[in-house]
Design an enzyme around this catalytic site. Structure first.
Site, PDB file in Angstrom:
ATOM      1  N   TYR A 156      22.826  17.199 -18.981  1.00 11.40           N
ATOM      2  CA  TYR A 156      21.561  17.772 -19.462  1.00 11.40           C
ATOM      3  C   TYR A 156      21.821  19.034 -20.302  1.00 11.40           C
ATOM      4  O   TYR A 156      21.261  19.209 -21.390  1.00 11.40           O
ATOM      5  CB  TYR A 156      20.699  18.089 -18.243  1.00 11.40           C
ATOM      6  CG  TYR A 156      19.309  18.606 -18.521  1.00 11.40           C
ATOM      7  CD1 TYR A 156      18.286  17.740 -18.901  1.00 11.40           C
ATOM      8  CD2 TYR A 156      19.001  19.957 -18.368  1.00 11.40           C
ATOM      9  CE1 TYR A 156      16.997  18.212 -19.118  1.00 11.40           C
ATOM     10  CE2 TYR A 156      17.723  20.437 -18.574  1.00 11.40           C
ATOM     11  CZ  TYR A 156      16.721  19.560 -18.953  1.00 11.40           C
ATOM     12  OH  TYR A 156      15.447  20.030 -19.175  1.00 11.40           O
ATOM     13  N   LYS A 160      20.963  19.601 -24.279  1.00 10.81           N
ATOM     14  CA  LYS A 160      20.077  20.683 -24.740  1.00 10.81           C
ATOM     15  C   LYS A 160      20.812  21.642 -25.678  1.00 10.81           C
ATOM     16  O   LYS A 160      20.247  22.097 -26.680  1.00 10.81           O
ATOM     17  CB  LYS A 160      19.485  21.436 -23.539  1.00 10.81           C
ATOM     18  CG  LYS A 160      18.569  20.581 -22.644  1.00 10.81           C
ATOM     19  CD  LYS A 160      17.397  20.001 -23.410  1.00 10.81           C
ATOM     20  CE  LYS A 160      16.349  19.361 -22.520  1.00 10.81           C
ATOM     21  NZ  LYS A 160      15.254  18.754 -23.262  1.00 10.81           N
TER      22      LYS A 160
HETATM   23  P1  NAP Z   1       8.081  15.015 -17.369  1.00  5.68           P
HETATM   24  O1  NAP Z   1       6.769  15.476 -16.841  1.00  5.68           O
HETATM   25  O2  NAP Z   1       9.005  14.242 -16.494  1.00  5.68           O
HETATM   26  O3  NAP Z   1       7.804  14.183 -18.697  1.00  5.68           O
HETATM   27  C1  NAP Z   1       8.822  13.515 -19.358  1.00  5.68           C
HETATM   28  C2  NAP Z   1       8.215  12.739 -20.512  1.00  5.68           C
HETATM   29  O4  NAP Z   1       9.309  12.071 -21.180  1.00  5.68           O
HETATM   30  C3  NAP Z   1       7.218  11.698 -20.066  1.00  5.68           C
HETATM   31  O5  NAP Z   1       6.099  11.702 -20.917  1.00  5.68           O
HETATM   32  C4  NAP Z   1       7.971  10.390 -20.221  1.00  5.68           C
HETATM   33  O6  NAP Z   1       7.098   9.354 -20.645  1.00  5.68           O
HETATM   34  C5  NAP Z   1       8.955  10.714 -21.348  1.00  5.68           C
HETATM   35  N1  NAP Z   1      10.130   9.849 -21.247  1.00  5.68           N
HETATM   36  C6  NAP Z   1      11.049   9.779 -20.270  1.00  5.68           C
HETATM   37  N2  NAP Z   1      11.924   8.785 -20.517  1.00  5.68           N
HETATM   38  C7  NAP Z   1      11.525   8.211 -21.685  1.00  5.68           C
HETATM   39  C8  NAP Z   1      11.996   7.131 -22.461  1.00  5.68           C
HETATM   40  N3  NAP Z   1      13.072   6.396 -22.109  1.00  5.68           N
HETATM   41  N4  NAP Z   1      11.335   6.797 -23.583  1.00  5.68           N
HETATM   42  C9  NAP Z   1      10.234   7.494 -23.970  1.00  5.68           C
HETATM   43  N5  NAP Z   1       9.731   8.521 -23.281  1.00  5.68           N
HETATM   44  C10 NAP Z   1      10.377   8.871 -22.153  1.00  5.68           C
HETATM   45  O7  NAP Z   1       8.968  16.241 -17.909  1.00  5.68           O
HETATM   46  P2  NAP Z   1       8.533  17.703 -18.363  1.00  5.68           P
HETATM   47  O8  NAP Z   1       8.809  18.627 -17.249  1.00  5.68           O
HETATM   48  O9  NAP Z   1       7.178  17.689 -18.977  1.00  5.68           O
HETATM   49  O10 NAP Z   1       9.638  17.985 -19.492  1.00  5.68           O
HETATM   50  C11 NAP Z   1       9.378  17.861 -20.872  1.00  5.68           C
HETATM   51  C12 NAP Z   1      10.552  18.472 -21.630  1.00  5.68           C
HETATM   52  O11 NAP Z   1      10.706  19.836 -21.261  1.00  5.68           O
HETATM   53  C13 NAP Z   1      11.886  17.800 -21.362  1.00  5.68           C
HETATM   54  O12 NAP Z   1      12.641  17.722 -22.548  1.00  5.68           O
HETATM   55  C14 NAP Z   1      12.547  18.737 -20.366  1.00  5.68           C
HETATM   56  O13 NAP Z   1      13.957  18.646 -20.443  1.00  5.68           O
HETATM   57  C15 NAP Z   1      12.046  20.082 -20.863  1.00  5.68           C
HETATM   58  N6  NAP Z   1      12.081  21.140 -19.856  1.00  5.68           N
HETATM   59  C16 NAP Z   1      11.278  21.084 -18.747  1.00  5.68           C
HETATM   60  C17 NAP Z   1      11.317  22.144 -17.830  1.00  5.68           C
HETATM   61  C18 NAP Z   1      10.421  22.183 -16.597  1.00  5.68           C
HETATM   62  O14 NAP Z   1      10.518  23.152 -15.824  1.00  5.68           O
HETATM   63  N7  NAP Z   1       9.555  21.224 -16.382  1.00  5.68           N
HETATM   64  C19 NAP Z   1      12.211  23.212 -18.034  1.00  5.68           C
HETATM   65  C20 NAP Z   1      13.003  23.205 -19.168  1.00  5.68           C
HETATM   66  C21 NAP Z   1      12.922  22.177 -20.072  1.00  5.68           C
HETATM   67  P3  NAP Z   1       7.054   7.905 -19.926  1.00  5.68           P
HETATM   68  O15 NAP Z   1       6.862   8.158 -18.472  1.00  5.68           O
HETATM   69  O16 NAP Z   1       5.931   7.237 -20.604  1.00  5.68           O
HETATM   70  O17 NAP Z   1       8.371   7.280 -20.262  1.00  5.68           O
END
Ligand code: NAP
Length: 250
Positions: A156, A160
């Site tokens: 990861y 990133k």
């Molecule tokens: P999340 O709620 O798990 O959402 C992930 C999204 O990615 C979902 O809409 C999912 O859609 C999509 N996804 C996953 N696999 C996929 C695939 N094979 N094809 C197409 N879409 C796919 O995650 P989040 O927390 O909102 O994170 C969003 C971004 O922020 C990510 O890049 C994560 O690394 C980054 N981030 C998050 C945090 C945090 O604290 N939450 C911190 C730092 C960075 P489907 O279910 O429809 O596939």
């Protein structure tokens, strides 16, 4: 200020915690949004909710980012349905955590394919229509761990950090056409995943954040709306860290 009226945006991972907040923020500023994800049902439900709560004629485009053919079709499908693309937000991301010694090949490659390679393909495909228009905004969602590292997240953190370098290179290639490319690096953001942690675990996390609390999806949405705006046109190749002071990376 910061109006996105008349702009077309594609947001990947739009059904997720952060992606949905980004889509809402862009829509509230007037953009028309193509919502993408692999689960069509979740996308449809979110599109209906977005329309009911904030208006606008948004569309959903199902795409599995682990499938190269589908990824290559996503920008053409966006151009077909929206008629153009001004803003690309590479937000979709997955984790497959494991300590280095135990990390399986597919845990490495799944994360690199979805979090890094798909973003490269979408940036490459959106370059031509943006260059033709002499306007574009690329926003890549990275993470604080891409800068600091994190045990159990070699895959990861590599993806990133890779996104950050890729963004800077792309930004230099397209700057003369008024296209900007930037990253937003969230710290801990309250999503379904973090809400599942027990109180003790959440307290431990909050103790590491000077602001004493996790961020909200809307904090990332606001940063995205700003970077997407015409007013942010002289900011490129940058990373906006949105982490409550957890890591002050400059
Ligand atoms: P999340 O709620 O798990 O959402 C992930 C999204 O990615 C979902 O809409 C999912 O859609 C999509 N996804 C996953 N696999 C996929 C695939 N094979 N094809 C197409 N879409 C796919 O995650 P989040 O927390 O909102 O994170 C969003 C971004 O922020 C990510 O890049 C994560 O690394 C980054 N981030 C998050 C945090 C945090 O604290 N939450 C911190 C730092 C960075 P489907 O279910 O429809 O596939």
């Amino acid at each position: 200020m910061f109006s996105l009226e008349g702009m077309n945006a594609l947001v990947t991972g739009a059904s997720g915690g952060i992606g949905s907040a980004i889509a809402i923020a862009l829509a509230k500023q007037g953009a028309r949004v193509a919502l993408s994800g692999s689960n069509g049902q979740k996308l449809r439900a979110f599109r209906e909710q977005l329309h009911q709560e904030h208006g606008g004629e948004h569309v959903e485009i199902t795409c599995d980012l682990s499938n190269t053919e589908q990824v290559e079709e996503l920008i053409p499908a966006t151009l077909d349905t929206l008629g153009g693309i001004d803003i690309l937000v590479n937000n979709a991301g997955i984790t497959r955590d494991n300590l280095a010694m135990r990390m399986k090949d597919d845990e490495w490659s799944d994360v690199i394919t979805i979090n890094l390679e798909a973003a490269f393909r979408l940036m490459r495909a959106s370059a031509r229509p943006m260059m033709k228009k002499r306007f574009g905004r690329i926003i890549n969602i990275t993470s604080v761990v891409g800068a600091t590292g994190n045990p159990g997240q070699m895959n990861y953190a590599a993806a990133k950090a890779g996104l950050t370098g890729m963004t800077k290179s792309f930004a230099q290639e397209v700057a003369s056409r008024s296209i900007t490319a930037n990253c937003i690096a969230p710290g801990f953001i309250r999503t379904a995943m973090t809400s599942a942690l027990d109180e003790k675990q959440q307290d431990a996390i909050n103790g590491r954040i000077p602001m004493g609390k996790m961020g909200e999806g809307g904090d990332i949405g606001a940063a995205a709306a700003f970077l997407a705006s015409r007013e942010a046109g002289y900011i490129t190749g940058e990373t906006l860290h949105v982490n409550g002071g957890m890591a002050m990376l400059g």
